[in-house]
Design an enzyme around this catalytic site. Structure first.
Site, PDB file in Angstrom:
ATOM      1  CE  LYS A  97      56.451  36.776  82.751  1.00 22.31           C
ATOM      2  NZ  LYS A  97      55.552  35.616  81.904  1.00 22.31           N
ATOM      3  N   GLY A 185      57.279  35.636  72.952  1.00 25.26           N
ATOM      4  CA  GLY A 185      58.366  35.534  71.596  1.00 25.26           C
ATOM      5  C   GLY A 185      58.271  33.793  70.821  1.00 25.26           C
ATOM      6  CG  ASN A 206      51.983  29.513  78.042  1.00 24.24           C
ATOM      7  OD1 ASN A 206      50.855  30.906  78.625  1.00 24.24           O
ATOM      8  ND2 ASN A 206      51.315  28.497  78.063  1.00 24.24           N
TER       9      ASN A 206
END
Length: 256
Positions: A97, A185, A206
């Site tokens: 990532k 978000g 998360n």
């Protein structure tokens, strides 16, 4: 709910998880298992890459769980590429990532450095999932550079503000030839469901789970929301109408 692929891996779950902000590693592990997630991202800065003795790794060793190391903390392409090479050697994975955000306050991704890093990492054989702004043009450029998926943000990292970039996400999903994973978000299960209804291939969550009053229960809620949203997309949502349309018209009956 149909499975989907990112390069050489097939995923049944469309919910990916981050591993930060949990009260403990045990709490993190319980939430991940409850979510059914098959891909979890972990910051390289949290792992001792020489000894791999960081306790977090012990809690992620489950047959269904794939690790996705991230370059959070990298300020430019050079730092991200260096971190990626360390991760590949230490964790034996070429999955990455890619995160480059030089501003520590708002953690906005640097589009120029991300594209530059993607071009180089693709040549080195990495399977790259870049965290980026919800920019349709940038997504196509990254696709051309060899990215394996794109991860446009819904709103700033950790903000829990939901899908503030929805107009651009719709364009990205329509145009993309690689999987679209909405990242950052997503603050509630309803946000995740909406992302799936748009046609996103997956979401990464998360903060909304990690800081919930009951992370394990919240993980279960997100799991169900993602499944519901994806099923709605696959079932083909009814189009919105500009005026009322009766589901059981009675006009003929009333005036016979």
């Amino acid at each position: 709910m149909l499975s989907f692929k990112i390069r050489d891996k097939t995923f049944e779950s469309r919910l990916f998880l981050g591993t930060g902000k949990f009260g403990s590693n045990q709490q993190m592990e319980e939430a991940i298992l409850a979510s059914g997630s098959e891909l979890v991202t972990v910051a390289l800065k949290r792992i001792d890459l020489e000894t791999q003795t960081d306790a977090i790794l012990a809690h992620l060793k489950h047959p269904r769980i794939n690790l996705l190391p991230n370059t959070s903390g990298a300020r430019n392409a050079k730092e991200a590429i260096f971190a990626a090479q360390l991760a590949r050697e230490a964790l034996e994975t070429n999955w990455l990532k890619l995160e480059i955000h030089p501003d520590p306050k708002y953690l906005m991704p640097d589009a120029i450095e991300t594209l530059k890093a993607t071009e180089e990492l693709a040549k080195l054989g990495f399977i790259i999932l870049p965290y980026i702004h919800a920019d349709p043009v940038l997504c196509k450029r990254l696709e051309e550079a060899g990215t394996s998926a794109v991860m446009p943000l819904g709103s700033p990292i950790g903000s829990n503000k939901g899908l503030k970039t929805i107009d651009f996400l719709e364009i990205i999903i329509e145009q993309s030839k690689v999987p679209v994973i909405i990242d950052a978000g997503i603050g509630a299960p309803s946000d995740a469901a909406k992302a799936m209804e748009l046609g996103a291939d997956a979401v990464l969550v998360n903060t909304a789970i990690a800081i919930a009053g009951n992370p394990k229960l919240m993980a279960e809620a997100f799991k169900e929301a993602v499944m519901a949203g994806r099923k709605a997309y696959e079932a083909k949502l009814a189009q919105k109408a500009s005026q009322a349309v009766a589901s059981s018209p009675l006009t003929a009956f009333l005036y016979e």
